[in-house]
Design a protein around this motif. Structure first.
Motif, mmCIF file in Angstrom:
data_model
loop_
_atom_site.group_PDB
_atom_site.id
_atom_site.type_symbol
_atom_site.label_atom_id
_atom_site.label_comp_id
_atom_site.label_asym_id
_atom_site.label_seq_id
_atom_site.Cartn_x
_atom_site.Cartn_y
_atom_site.Cartn_z
ATOM 1 N N LEU A 15 14.106 11.685 55.050
ATOM 2 C CA LEU A 15 13.007 11.038 55.769
ATOM 3 C C LEU A 15 12.585 11.859 56.984
ATOM 4 C CD1 LEU A 15 14.263 7.347 55.573
ATOM 5 C CD2 LEU A 15 12.293 8.321 54.368
ATOM 6 N N HIS A 22 10.933 5.784 59.982
ATOM 7 C CA HIS A 22 11.925 4.919 59.358
ATOM 8 C C HIS A 22 12.752 4.209 60.427
ATOM 9 C CE1 HIS A 22 13.792 8.833 60.033
ATOM 10 N NE2 HIS A 22 14.959 8.192 60.144
ATOM 11 N N ASN A 23 13.420 3.172 59.994
ATOM 12 C CA ASN A 23 14.343 2.431 60.841
ATOM 13 C C ASN A 23 15.703 2.422 60.168
ATOM 14 O OD1 ASN A 23 12.446 1.716 62.793
ATOM 15 N ND2 ASN A 23 11.836 -0.109 61.671
ATOM 16 N N ILE A 24 16.727 2.287 61.004
ATOM 17 C CA ILE A 24 18.106 2.235 60.514
ATOM 18 C C ILE A 24 18.783 1.060 61.196
ATOM 19 C CG2 ILE A 24 20.287 3.481 60.303
ATOM 20 C CD1 ILE A 24 18.589 6.037 60.963
ATOM 21 N N TYR A 25 19.489 0.255 60.422
ATOM 22 C CA TYR A 25 20.245 -0.864 60.977
ATOM 23 C C TYR A 25 21.657 -0.773 60.430
ATOM 24 C CZ TYR A 25 21.276 -5.577 62.594
ATOM 25 O OH TYR A 25 21.818 -6.651 63.245
ATOM 26 N N TYR A 46 21.347 -0.277 56.507
ATOM 27 C CA TYR A 46 20.031 -0.557 55.948
ATOM 28 C C TYR A 46 19.075 0.505 56.490
ATOM 29 C CZ TYR A 46 22.145 -5.109 55.061
ATOM 30 O OH TYR A 46 22.976 -6.112 54.653
ATOM 31 N N ILE A 47 18.368 1.158 55.587
ATOM 32 C CA ILE A 47 17.412 2.193 55.956
ATOM 33 C C ILE A 47 16.108 1.854 55.257
ATOM 34 C CG2 ILE A 47 16.899 4.667 55.897
ATOM 35 C CD1 ILE A 47 19.982 5.042 55.385
ATOM 36 N N TRP A 48 15.016 1.823 56.017
ATOM 37 C CA TRP A 48 13.735 1.546 55.381
ATOM 38 C C TRP A 48 12.628 2.341 56.048
ATOM 39 C CZ3 TRP A 48 16.191 -1.712 58.715
ATOM 40 C CH2 TRP A 48 15.476 -2.222 59.791
ATOM 41 N N ALA A 49 11.721 2.818 55.217
ATOM 42 C CA ALA A 49 10.549 3.541 55.710
ATOM 43 C C ALA A 49 9.574 2.534 56.290
ATOM 44 C CB ALA A 49 9.902 4.322 54.572
ATOM 45 N N ARG A 50 8.807 2.988 57.263
ATOM 46 C CA ARG A 50 7.829 2.106 57.896
ATOM 47 C C ARG A 50 6.561 2.885 58.189
ATOM 48 N NH1 ARG A 50 7.511 3.510 63.099
ATOM 49 N NH2 ARG A 50 9.286 4.507 64.087
ATOM 50 N N ALA A 66 14.020 -7.217 64.153
ATOM 51 C CA ALA A 66 14.896 -6.487 63.233
ATOM 52 C C ALA A 66 16.269 -7.140 63.175
ATOM 53 C CB ALA A 66 15.019 -5.022 63.648
#
Length: 78
Positions: A15, A22-25, A46-50, A66
């Protein structure tokens, strides 16, 4: 633990190299919720593109949405 860290690194590295926002939790969880133990041995990432945003961001602001999305509540007082 090494496997999950390696997978997370590969995803995040991809990414970043593609300049995808992206965000990472990262949190801990109970491995067996049926047992009534207070051991949080699972590590969950948890990794998601934004959608990318431009401009100055308030670095002191913390996005509670979040945390709430993952069932965590942030309480700022005792």
């Amino acid at each position: 633990m090494d496997d999950i860290v390696n997978w997370a690194f590969l995803i995040i590295d991809y990414l970043q190299n593609k300049q995808i926002a992206h965000n990472i939790y990262i949190t801990r969880g109970k491995s067996n919720i049926k047992e009534n133990k207070e051991e949080y041995r699972d590590v969950r990432i948890y990794i998601w593109a934004r959608k990318s945003t431009q401009g100055a961001k308030d670095i002191h602001a913390f996005n509670l949405a979040a945390c709430e999305l993952f069932g965590h509540l942030s309480i700022k007082c005792e």
